[in-house]
Design an enzyme around this catalytic site. Structure first.
Site, short mmCIF file in Angstrom:
data_model
loop_
_atom_site.label_atom_id
_atom_site.label_comp_id
_atom_site.label_asym_id
_atom_site.label_seq_id
_atom_site.Cartn_x
_atom_site.Cartn_y
_atom_site.Cartn_z
N SER A 72 10.25 -6.55 -52.62
CA SER A 72 10.51 -5.47 -53.57
C SER A 72 12.00 -5.32 -53.89
O SER A 72 12.52 -4.22 -54.06
CB SER A 72 9.92 -4.15 -53.07
OG SER A 72 8.51 -4.28 -52.92
N LYS A 89 4.75 -16.95 -58.59
CA LYS A 89 3.37 -16.97 -58.08
C LYS A 89 2.44 -17.57 -59.14
O LYS A 89 2.81 -18.51 -59.83
CB LYS A 89 2.95 -15.57 -57.64
CG LYS A 89 4.00 -14.91 -56.74
CD LYS A 89 3.53 -13.68 -56.05
CE LYS A 89 4.68 -13.08 -55.26
NZ LYS A 89 4.31 -11.97 -54.43
N HIS A 133 5.19 -19.15 -47.49
CA HIS A 133 5.18 -17.78 -48.01
C HIS A 133 4.06 -16.98 -47.33
O HIS A 133 3.02 -17.54 -46.99
CB HIS A 133 4.95 -17.82 -49.53
CG HIS A 133 5.17 -16.48 -50.18
ND1 HIS A 133 4.18 -15.52 -50.22
CD2 HIS A 133 6.25 -15.93 -50.78
CE1 HIS A 133 4.65 -14.45 -50.82
NE2 HIS A 133 5.91 -14.67 -51.18
N GLU A 157 11.17 -12.22 -45.35
CA GLU A 157 10.32 -11.40 -46.20
C GLU A 157 9.39 -10.56 -45.34
O GLU A 157 8.32 -11.04 -44.91
CB GLU A 157 9.50 -12.28 -47.13
CG GLU A 157 10.33 -13.11 -48.08
CD GLU A 157 9.58 -13.39 -49.37
OE1 GLU A 157 10.13 -13.07 -50.43
OE2 GLU A 157 8.45 -13.89 -49.32
N GLY A 188 5.64 -6.90 -52.72
CA GLY A 188 4.78 -6.39 -53.79
C GLY A 188 4.31 -4.95 -53.56
O GLY A 188 3.40 -4.49 -54.23
N ASN A 212 10.03 -16.04 -57.48
CA ASN A 212 8.74 -16.63 -57.11
C ASN A 212 7.73 -16.08 -58.10
O ASN A 212 7.31 -14.93 -57.98
CB ASN A 212 8.39 -16.23 -55.67
CG ASN A 212 6.97 -16.63 -55.30
OD1 ASN A 212 6.35 -17.46 -55.98
ND2 ASN A 212 6.45 -16.05 -54.23
N GLU A 256 1.89 -15.07 -48.42
CA GLU A 256 0.58 -15.14 -49.08
C GLU A 256 -0.14 -16.42 -48.70
O GLU A 256 -1.37 -16.43 -48.62
CB GLU A 256 0.76 -15.01 -50.60
CG GLU A 256 1.10 -13.58 -50.99
CD GLU A 256 1.88 -13.44 -52.28
OE1 GLU A 256 1.95 -14.40 -53.06
OE2 GLU A 256 2.44 -12.34 -52.49
C1 PEP Z 1 7.65 -12.48 -52.86
O1 PEP Z 1 6.49 -12.63 -53.18
O2 PEP Z 1 8.26 -13.42 -52.33
C2 PEP Z 1 8.27 -11.17 -53.09
C3 PEP Z 1 9.38 -10.89 -52.46
O3 PEP Z 1 7.60 -10.33 -53.94
P1 PEP Z 1 8.14 -8.90 -54.47
O4 PEP Z 1 9.56 -9.07 -54.89
O5 PEP Z 1 7.22 -8.56 -55.61
O6 PEP Z 1 8.01 -7.95 -53.32
#
Ligand code: PEP
Length: 256
Positions: free
Chosen positions: A216, A15, A98, A170, A176, A13, A100
Site C-alpha cells: 500500500s 499483476k 511474491h 512486503e 492491497g 507490479n 500471492e
Molecule cells: C504488491 O502486490 O506487491 C503490492 C505491494 O501491492 P499494493 O501496493 O497494492 O499493496
C-alpha cells in the site's frame, strides 16, 4: 556504506491487470512523467505483455520485468516459462516469491530459492519477496519468519550474485489492504533483512543490496518510508496502475 550509493528502485507490479493494449497505453503515459527520475523505474507485467511492454518502453528509462518464472531451463513443465526464455524477450528483471504466489500457488521458501538462483544465473535481476502475515506478526514470529525466508530463499546465493539481487519486504497484511507499515516498522524489518543477508554474504556485500518496501505504498506515504536508511525503493501494486500515482512515488524517491 553510504546509502546514497544504492540507487533506489521503484517497481510496479501490475499483476494480472493489464491487456497488451492497456500495457502500452500506461507505459506511454508514464514515460514522460518519469523521464527525469533519480531512481531505477521498472514495471513487471504478465508474460503475454512482455514484448508489448518492451516496445512501448523503448527509448525511455523504464525497465521491463516479469512476475515469476520456473527454475528449470526447459523440460516437461506445462504452462511454465523459464528464466532463459525471459532473457530472450530482452527484459531485465523478474519478481520471485511474491506473497500471492506463496498464498495461491504453493510457492515455498525452497521453490523461491530455486527460482531466484535460476533468474540470477540467467543474467536477470531477481526481486525476491519476503514478508510476514498478520497472524505471524501477532504471534511474535516476525523475526523468525523473515530469517527463515531469507536463509532458505537465498541459500547458495553468493556475494557475486548479489549484484543481481533486490529484496522486497512486503508485509502480507499491507498488500492491497490500504494498511501500510509505519516507516519505523518497515525500517526495523529492513535492518533485520540486511543483517540476515550480511550473515549469508558478508556485511560489505549486504550494504550494496537494495531492499524495497511494498504494501500500500502511495504518493502520500512514499517520502517518509523512502527516507528511512535501509529502504531503497518500493514494489508497488495498486498505485502503479495509475501513471500519476506511480510517478508521484518515483518523485518521492528523489527527495529521499
Ligand atoms: C504488491 O502486490 O506487491 C503490492 C505491494 O501491492 P499494493 O501496493 O497494492 O499493496
Amino acid at each position: 556504506m553510504d546509502r546514497s550509493k544504492r540507487t533506489p528502485v521503484i517497481a510496479g507490479n501490475w499483476k494480472m491487470n493489464k491487456s497488451r493494449t492497456g500495457t502500452k497505453l500506461l507505459i506511454r503515459e508514464l514515460a514522460p512523467l518519469v523521464s527525469n527520475a533519480r531512481c531505477n523505474v521498472a514495471v513487471c507485467v504478465p508474460f503475454t505483455d512482455l514484448d508489448a511492454a518492451m516496445d512501448a518502453a523503448r527509448g525511455s528509462n523504464i525497465i521491463v520485468g516479469a512476475q515469476n518464472c520456473h527454475w528449470a531451463d526447459n523440460g516437461a513443465f506445462t504452462g511454465e516459462v523459464s528464466a532463459s526464455m525471459l532473457t530472450e524477450t530482452g527484459i531485465s528483471l523478474c519478481v520471485v516469491g511474491h506473497s500471492e504466489r506463496r498464498q495461491y500457488f504453493g510457492e515455498t521458501d525452497e521453490t523461491v530459492n530455486k527460482r531466484a538462483r535460476a533468474v540470477i544465473a540467467a543474467g536477470l535481476t531477481a526481486i525476491v519477496c519476503v514478508g510476514e502475515t498478520l497472524e505471524e506478526r501477532e504471534a511474535g514470529k516476525l523475526n523468525e519468519v523473515i530469517e527463515r525466508q531469507m536463509n532458505v530463499g537465498l541459500k547458495d546465493v553468493t556475494a557475486a550474485d548479489c549484484a543481481k539481487l533486490v529484496i522486497a519486504y512486503e508485509p502480507v497484511w499491507a498488500i492491497g489492504t490500504g494498511k501500510t507499515a509505519t516507516p519505523d516498522q518497515a525500517q526495523e524489518v529492513h535492518a533485520l533483512i540486511r543483517a540476515t543477508l550480511a550473515k549469508l554474504v558478508g556485511a560489505e556485500t549486504a550494504e550494496t543490496v537494495r531492499i524495497q518496501y511494498g504494501g500500500s505504498m502511495k504518493p502520500g506515504n512514499a517520502a517518509e518510508l523512502l527516507a528511512k536508511k535501509d529502504i531503497d525503493g518500493g514494489l508497488i501494486g495498486g498505485a502503479a496502475l495509475k501513471a500519476a500515482d506511480f510517478a508521484g512515488i518515483i518523485a518521492a524517491a528523489a527527495q529521499a
